[in-house]
Design a protein around this motif. Structure first.
Motif, short mmCIF file in Angstrom:
data_model
loop_
_atom_site.label_atom_id
_atom_site.label_comp_id
_atom_site.label_asym_id
_atom_site.label_seq_id
_atom_site.Cartn_x
_atom_site.Cartn_y
_atom_site.Cartn_z
N GLN A 47 -6.54 -53.67 39.30
CA GLN A 47 -5.81 -53.34 40.52
C GLN A 47 -4.36 -53.00 40.22
O GLN A 47 -3.74 -53.58 39.36
N ARG A 48 -3.87 -52.04 40.97
CA ARG A 48 -2.46 -51.74 40.89
C ARG A 48 -1.86 -51.90 42.27
O ARG A 48 -2.53 -51.73 43.27
N ILE A 49 -0.64 -52.24 42.28
CA ILE A 49 0.01 -52.53 43.55
C ILE A 49 0.90 -51.36 43.96
O ILE A 49 1.65 -50.83 43.17
N ILE A 50 0.80 -51.00 45.19
CA ILE A 50 1.70 -49.98 45.72
C ILE A 50 2.30 -50.48 47.01
O ILE A 50 1.61 -51.03 47.84
N ARG A 51 3.56 -50.27 47.17
CA ARG A 51 4.14 -50.55 48.48
C ARG A 51 3.99 -49.28 49.32
O ARG A 51 4.24 -48.20 48.83
N PRO A 52 3.64 -49.46 50.57
CA PRO A 52 3.55 -48.25 51.38
C PRO A 52 4.90 -47.58 51.52
O PRO A 52 5.91 -48.26 51.70
N ALA A 53 4.90 -46.27 51.38
CA ALA A 53 6.16 -45.56 51.55
C ALA A 53 6.55 -45.59 53.02
O ALA A 53 5.71 -45.79 53.87
N ARG A 54 7.81 -45.38 53.25
CA ARG A 54 8.18 -45.18 54.66
C ARG A 54 7.60 -43.83 55.04
O ARG A 54 7.98 -42.81 54.51
N SER A 55 6.64 -43.88 55.92
CA SER A 55 5.90 -42.67 56.21
C SER A 55 6.75 -41.65 56.94
O SER A 55 7.45 -41.96 57.88
N PRO A 56 6.66 -40.39 56.51
CA PRO A 56 7.33 -39.35 57.27
C PRO A 56 6.48 -38.97 58.48
O PRO A 56 6.84 -38.10 59.24
N PHE A 57 5.32 -39.58 58.61
CA PHE A 57 4.37 -39.13 59.62
C PHE A 57 4.36 -40.01 60.84
O PHE A 57 3.34 -40.28 61.42
N SER A 58 5.51 -40.54 61.20
CA SER A 58 5.52 -41.38 62.38
C SER A 58 5.16 -40.53 63.59
O SER A 58 5.74 -39.50 63.85
N CYS A 412 -3.17 -42.34 49.60
CA CYS A 412 -3.18 -42.96 48.27
C CYS A 412 -1.78 -43.16 47.70
O CYS A 412 -1.61 -43.92 46.76
N VAL A 413 -0.80 -42.45 48.23
CA VAL A 413 0.57 -42.73 47.78
C VAL A 413 1.33 -43.50 48.85
O VAL A 413 2.56 -43.56 48.84
N GLY A 414 0.60 -44.07 49.79
CA GLY A 414 1.22 -44.96 50.76
C GLY A 414 1.85 -44.30 51.96
O GLY A 414 2.62 -44.92 52.67
N ARG A 415 1.51 -43.04 52.20
CA ARG A 415 2.10 -42.36 53.35
C ARG A 415 1.12 -42.35 54.52
O ARG A 415 0.21 -41.52 54.57
N TYR A 416 1.31 -43.28 55.41
CA TYR A 416 0.46 -43.35 56.60
C TYR A 416 1.15 -44.20 57.64
O TYR A 416 2.11 -44.91 57.34
N ASP A 417 0.66 -44.12 58.86
CA ASP A 417 1.16 -44.97 59.94
C ASP A 417 0.20 -46.14 60.13
O ASP A 417 -1.01 -45.98 59.97
N PRO A 418 0.73 -47.27 60.54
CA PRO A 418 -0.15 -48.39 60.87
C PRO A 418 -0.96 -48.08 62.13
O PRO A 418 -0.60 -47.18 62.88
N PRO A 419 -2.02 -48.85 62.37
CA PRO A 419 -2.82 -48.58 63.57
C PRO A 419 -1.97 -48.72 64.82
O PRO A 419 -1.13 -49.63 64.89
N ILE A 465 9.69 -35.67 53.39
CA ILE A 465 9.19 -36.50 52.29
C ILE A 465 10.31 -36.81 51.30
O ILE A 465 10.43 -37.94 50.82
N GLN A 466 11.15 -35.83 51.05
CA GLN A 466 12.28 -36.10 50.15
C GLN A 466 13.18 -37.18 50.73
O GLN A 466 13.62 -38.08 50.02
N ALA A 467 13.42 -37.11 52.03
CA ALA A 467 14.28 -38.13 52.66
C ALA A 467 13.63 -39.50 52.55
O ALA A 467 14.30 -40.50 52.25
N SER A 468 12.32 -39.57 52.75
CA SER A 468 11.67 -40.87 52.69
C SER A 468 11.68 -41.43 51.26
O SER A 468 11.81 -42.62 51.04
#
Ligand code: KG4
Ligand code: ZN
Length: 473
Positions: A47-58, A412-419, A465-468
């Motif tokens: 397993q590898r750990i990733i922190r979710p990125a601050r999504s640009p897709f809010s 897979c790179v952590g770019r998503y919004d929570p439910p 994405i660059q800003a995030s």
């Protein structure tokens, strides 16, 4: 892009590709109660750990990144199962795709009947048609995949560019499902999805690559540096090539049931492509931008000057009249595609200066299903010792697979919004991006003609994405 409405259900065939891509094995830190299939299948090794990125897709203007949001855990990309929903244009589409690239189902409900009936854009009708189709289309995609919403890992949905009224139908559906089944949501850029679906079918296709995206509403040449990062080398200063195909088909009274493009392509096979002397657009502009408005006018004038009676459908035309129409179709197609060839040649030269390692030209979007387009661009690409990657026609025209796949790549790179925490009311203001550039313009490619007309509403996907990424570092 043509927007028409109701609904002849033309379900695209289920297409299963054997496991293709398994490049990534990205895992996220755990313990959120998403209904991730992968949680049930977890093999906790490597397993590898990733922190979710601050999504640009809010999506919402409110912050839906609540403090209870926690990252998720999965064993590998292959375990993901993502539902993709597409309603930006005149097709209502949904698909279920695995992280491995396996297409579990694909369903498209086309609005071609309305195109025939109204012969043009009708946003309100298109919205109505999407609203009628969305539930059955999504249900059929799940049924064909033999899954329920509970089996999903995430929902991906097109949030732009496109017509707000239409985008809204898909986004609302996606967020309803996500809220009810506690699933993360990935907002997808329609044109990025057209480009990235090529990575689902061609596992050799790595960034950076060059992409020509040709559809009803867009004509883009972009250099894809990385996921979500694009330089726009060229775009159209007026109409896209698909629009020119559609109008040519309409003016020649062709059978529009499969949209104008395929009808022109078919008739062109009977014609002499040198018969009508159309001039190639923008010869004097040494850039990578496109223009199809002038060619459309040339076609209209050619039809008028040949006394073609456009009130008579092609099926009832005399053989002489049919030949005239075929000559126009063939000549139009030759010049429309020649314009693409010239721009692609220049774009390859520019792209190799910026990213010397590129090996591929991706050609995607509805018009890329045209065989003549593919053959001619293949020659350009070969001459430059590159490779052409063109998705199969069912993945070139609008589809849910490309949305699901792009969702997978970003997820897979952590770019998503929570439910979404609750089912949003009918009048909820969604974050829709009807005009949403993919990348920043390449300075050398800026056209004076173009800058006259573009009013941007949203910052480009690339700048978001660059800003995030800067925020995270
Ligand atoms: O990507 P797409 O399905 O929807 C948009 O995002 O616009 O592209 C639709 C466009 C239409 O203009 C349609 O006429 C064109 O793609 N098209 C074709 C062909 N198949 C679809 N154009 C030329 N030849 C084709 N075979
Ligand atoms: Zn499209």
């Amino acid at each position: 892009m043509s927007y028409h409405a109701p609904i002849s259900k033309k379900m695209a065939s289920l297409q299963t590709l054997s496991s293709t891509i398994s490049r990534l094995n990205l895992l996220q830190r755990s313990s959120f109660n998403y209904s991730l299939t992968s949680l049930k299948l977890l093999k906790f090794h490597e397993q590898r750990i990733i922190r979710p990125a601050r999504s640009p897709f809010s999506f919402s203007t409110l912050s839906n990144r609540s403090s209870t949001f926690k990252p998720i855990k999965m064993s590998s990309k292959d375990d993901l199962i993502v539902l993709g929903i597409e309603t930006s244009c005149d097709d209502t589409a949904a698909a279920v795709v695995r992280g491995s690239g396996e297409i579990l189902s694909q369903v498209v409900s086309s609005q071609a009947d309305l195109l025939v009936q109204y012969g043009g854009v009708a946003p309100k009708m298109a919205e109505e048609a999407h609203s009628q189709a969305i539930d059955p289309v999504v249900q059929e995609a799940l049924d064909k995949a033999n899954l329920t919403e509970r089996d999903l890992s995430a929902v991906a949905v097109t949030i732009g560019p496109g017509l707000s009224l239409c985008l809204r139908v898909g986004v609302q559906k996606a967020r309803n499902i996500a809220s009810r089944f506690n699933l993360p949501v990935v907002g997808v850029h329609h044109m990025e999805a057209h480009a990235l679906v090529a990575r689902l079918i061609e596992r050799e296709l790595q960034f950076p690559f060059l992409a020509l995206l040709i559809s009803g509403g867009h004509n883009l040449l972009v250099l894809a540096h990385n996921l979500g990062q694009y330089t726009q080398l060229g775009t159209t200063i007026d109409d896209a090539i698909g629009e020119a195909f559609d109008k040519t088909a309409k003016w020649l009274s062709l059978d529009l049931r499969r949209s104008g493009g395929p009808a022109v392509e078919k008739l062109a096979l009977e014609g002499d492509s040198q018969a009508v002397k159309f001039s190639t657009p923008m010869k004097q502009h040494k850039d990578c931008n496109f223009s199809y408005a002038g060619l459309k006018t040339q076609v209209r004038l050619a039809i008028e000057s040949r006394n073609i009676d456009a009130t008579i459908p092609i099926s009832s035309a005399s053989s002489q009249d049919r030949n005239s129409r075929a000559d126009i179709a063939a000549s139009f197609q030759r010049v429309a595609v020649l314009h693409l060839e010239e721009r692609c040649q220049r774009a390859i030269e520019w792209a190799l200066k910026i990213e010397p390692s590129i090996k591929h030209l991706v050609v995607s979007g509805g018009v890329a299903s045209n065989k003549y387009v593919r053959a001619r661009l293949d020659q350009v690409v070969r001459k430059n010792s590159l490779q052409l990657v063109c998705p199969p026609p069912s993945l070139c025209t609008d589809n849910g697979v490309m949305v699901a796949w792009t969702g997978i790549e970003h997820f897979c790179v952590g770019r998503y919004d929570p439910p979404p925490s609750v089912i949003e009311p009918e009048d909820f203001v969604y974050d829709l991006r009807p005009r949403w550039p993919l990348g920043e313009e390449y300075a050398e490619g800026r056209s004076e003609a173009r800058s006259l007309r573009t009013a941007r509403i949203h910052p480009s996907l690339t700048s978001l994405i660059q800003a995030s990424m800067q925020q995270q570092s």
